[in-house]
Design an enzyme around this catalytic site. Structure first.
Site, PDB file in Angstrom:
ATOM      1  N   TYR A 211       0.834  -1.196   0.000  1.00 13.65           N
ATOM      2  CA  TYR A 211       0.000   0.000   0.000  1.00 13.65           C
ATOM      3  C   TYR A 211       0.872   1.250   0.000  1.00 13.65           C
ATOM      4  O   TYR A 211       2.041   1.217   0.374  1.00 13.65           O
ATOM      5  CB  TYR A 211      -0.949   0.017   1.213  1.00 13.65           C
ATOM      6  N   CYS A 212       0.292   2.357  -0.467  1.00 12.39           N
ATOM      7  CA  CYS A 212       0.940   3.669  -0.376  1.00 12.39           C
ATOM      8  C   CYS A 212      -0.180   4.703  -0.236  1.00 12.39           C
ATOM      9  O   CYS A 212      -1.326   4.345   0.020  1.00 12.39           O
ATOM     10  CB  CYS A 212       1.825   3.935  -1.588  1.00 12.39           C
ATOM     11  N   THR A 213       0.110   5.975  -0.419  1.00  9.32           N
ATOM     12  CA  THR A 213      -0.886   7.016  -0.155  1.00  9.32           C
ATOM     13  C   THR A 213      -2.094   6.947  -1.079  1.00  9.32           C
ATOM     14  O   THR A 213      -3.232   6.899  -0.632  1.00  9.32           O
ATOM     15  CB  THR A 213      -0.247   8.414  -0.311  1.00  9.32           C
TER      16      THR A 213
END
Ligand SMILES: [Zn+2]
Ligand SMILES: [Zn+2]
Length: 607
Positions: A211-213
């Site tokens: 996951y990331c932003t």
């Protein structure tokens, strides 16, 4: 601004889209038109392979922008993340985030996967499978349950991988009981692939949840992991990133702390976000980045609480730099930008296979080889990226060869116009470690330019001096010597193309044509957004070389180089073989019709 306008709801819009862009110039003008007419501010990054956008403005304007973008087939399936929020109040933060101006730039990559020239960006069509926020949540939930039941172990095979930077993961990350969240603790995204390489054993054979932003960073990193082959097949990514997840789970779900964002909001928390980080100095709970404190060595954001900040003269050193100095390693950055005046070892961005092709290609249908000189404070690779659309359109008749100029410049930071990427740009606010720094070069430099005089990093406060280009009058001799040896090694070339300061340099080469006979011979010159430097000893019409001049029409069309300066340069070339194209596209080389046809027409005569 009237009170009524002020009262209109404000918002921030983020989206990215990977798609093959047929006409970059057209897309640039589209964004210029749309954002300007709607009063949107922020960053738009455009590349041949997609767009990455972070803009702020009135909610109604943002909605209108989405509608227009949606009507373009290129953007089919785009996930638009629109959030209402307060207007930027803190000027410093707004400026650092690029929310005080509109910056539309053509970049080579939407996110810099690696600063290493030999590491190729992975093909995102191999990216990991998208999981919606709900799916992602339920995978985490069942992993936790399996653990509760003491059941063996599909959860043992599951790992969570946070693809963001250390200053982001400090204040918030996913946490599922019993499930390890791998935090690479990197300063910038371009360090992630090294971490993946170094930790591939921890990832192999696992089911990897990334996951990331907002999702864009996982697209590339998941493709990179999958590209490692056997044992790396099970890669999943949170579609829409933490942002979408928090919309779906307003209480935070499995996400603890706050979501760092790259706009003036700084961070966004769930309804019951805890403070999970501490002050760098006193270790009290603290997670507010609004004061923008940075590590003195690497410039990464650090957290320093209000009372610790009162202590004058404090120098902050981030945990990574502390760790490095404990290990006896020198801290990165600072000693970096040694200027060089002497010609460096020549490095072309063409590969040996292309050279091979060049040599064998001198047959009946050979292409024109054109040596391309980049503008001031650019490099071969950035210029190659900016002219990708031109190269594509000329691919049947010309090969463009790019080269770095010999004068290496100190890196100057100018936050609002940094070569950034919406989601990632603030990480480049500070000087990156030396090896991560994309070098910038010039053909001509101030007369007093000496090696070492700009040894330190500089941060520019305001915009660059618009007349600065006229002050770079030195360094011609060494640049000429450099080009000669390059020509010997990699030539011959049919023509020379220069952009901005590269055009000033190319014009000087043409002006010295007679002196250079036998060493360098160009049959034509293409001068884009050019201007005159050191041409005082020459007369109008005296440069005897067929020339194509491409520059912005009228006053102000090209905000960097005035129309008059480029027109003046064209006057120095022989009238009979001079072609002038004036355009409305700004400080770029336009590749839409009719300009591209005029460029082709000019080149046809040399085939
Ligand atoms: Zn403190
Ligand atoms: Zn540091």
């Amino acid at each position: 601004m009237s009170d009524l306008e002020r009262a209109e709801p404000y918002g921030v819009l983020l989206y990215y889209k990977y798609a093959s862009v047929p006409d970059l110039d057209e897309l640039v003008s589209f964004y210029e038109r749309s954002c300007n007419s709607l009063g949107l501010l922020g960053r738009v990054r455009l590349a041949a392979h997609g767009v990455n956008v972070t803009v702020g403005g009135k909610l109604s304007a943002l909605e209108e922008h989405i509608d227009v973008v949606k009507s373009n087939a290129l953007f089919e399936g785009t996930d638009f993340k629109l959030a209402s929020c307060d207007q930027p109040l803190n000027d410093k933060v707004a400026k650092e985030c690029g929310f005080t101006s509109l910056s539309i730039r053509v970049v080579e990559e939407l996110v810099t996967f690696s600063s290493h020239p030999l590491v190729r960006s992975p093909d995102i069509s191999f990216a990991g499978r998208h999981l919606s926020a709900l799916e992602f949540h339920s995978v985490l939930q069942s992993a936790g349950k399996l653990l509760d039941e003491g059941s063996p172990t599909s959860s043992e095979r599951l790992v969570l991988l946070d693809a963001r930077n250390l200053y982001e993961t400090r204040i918030g990350k996913f946490h599922t009981p019993g499930l390890e969240t791998l935090d690479p603790q990197i300063r910038q995204y371009s360090d992630l692939h090294d971490w993946i390489d170094d930790n591939s054993e921890r990832l192999q054979g696992k089911c990897i949840l990334m996951y990331c932003t907002g999702g864009i960073r996982c697209e590339m990193a998941s493709a990179y992991i999958k590209g490692k082959g056997s044992g790396f097949e099970n890669v999943y990514q949170l579609y829409g990133g933490i942002q979408r997840y928090l919309e779906q789970f307003p209480d935070g779900g499995f996400f603890k702390g706050k979501n760092f964002v790259f706009d003036h909001r700084i961070s966004v928390g769930s309804s019951n976000a805890n403070v999970i980080s501490t002050c760098l100095l006193c270790s009290c709970p603290f997670d507010d980045y609004s004061t923008r404190c940075r590590c003195a060595s690497c410039r990464m954001l650090v957290l320093v609480c209000d009372s610790c900040r009162q202590v004058e003269g404090s120098i902050y050193t981030c945990e990574l730099c502390q760790k490095h100095s404990k290990c006896g390693l020198s801290t990165p950055a600072t000693e970096n930008c040694k200027s060089e005046v002497l010609p460096r070892e020549i490095k072309l961005s063409t590969l040996s296979s292309e050279r091979q092709e060049k040599i064998t290609g001198f047959g009946a249908s050979r292409k024109l080889r054109i040596l391309c000189l980049h503008g001031f404070r650019q490099n071969a690779s950035s210029f190659k990226g900016r002219t990708a659309s031109l190269a594509k359109k000329l691919r049947n008749i010309a090969e463009l060869v790019f080269v770095d100029a010999p004068h290496e410049l100190c890196f100057i930071f100018q936050p609002p116009v940094i070569d950034g990427h919406s989601e990632l740009s603030t990480e480049h606010r500070g000087p990156p470690p030396k090896e991560k720094c994309k070098k910038k070069f010039a053909w001509l430099v101030p007369p007093d330019f000496t090696a070492g005089s700009e040894a330190d990093w500089k941060e520019a406060d305001g915009p660059f001096d618009p007349l600065q280009y006229q002050q770079q009058t030195g360094g011609f001799d060494s640049s000429l010597a450099y080009l000669k040896s390059m020509y010997l090694q990699e030539g011959p070339f049919d023509g020379i193309l220069g952009f901005s300061q590269g055009a000033a340099m190319a014009a000087l080469v043409c002006a010295h044509k007679d002196k250079l006979k036998g060493e360098m011979n160009f049959r034509f010159a293409i001068l884009c957004s050019g201007f005159t430097l050191n041409l005082a000893e020459f007369e109008h019409g005296s440069i005897n070389c067929p020339s194509l001049h491409i520059f912005g029409r009228d006053h102000g069309r090209d905000r960097q180089i005035p129309n008059k300066a480029s027109a003046d340069l064209s006057e120095y070339f022989e009238n009979g073989s001079r072609v002038v194209i004036q355009h409305d596209s700004g400080h770029i080389i336009p590749t839409r019709s009719p300009y591209i046809d005029e460029i082709k027409n000019f080149l046809q005569q040399f085939l």
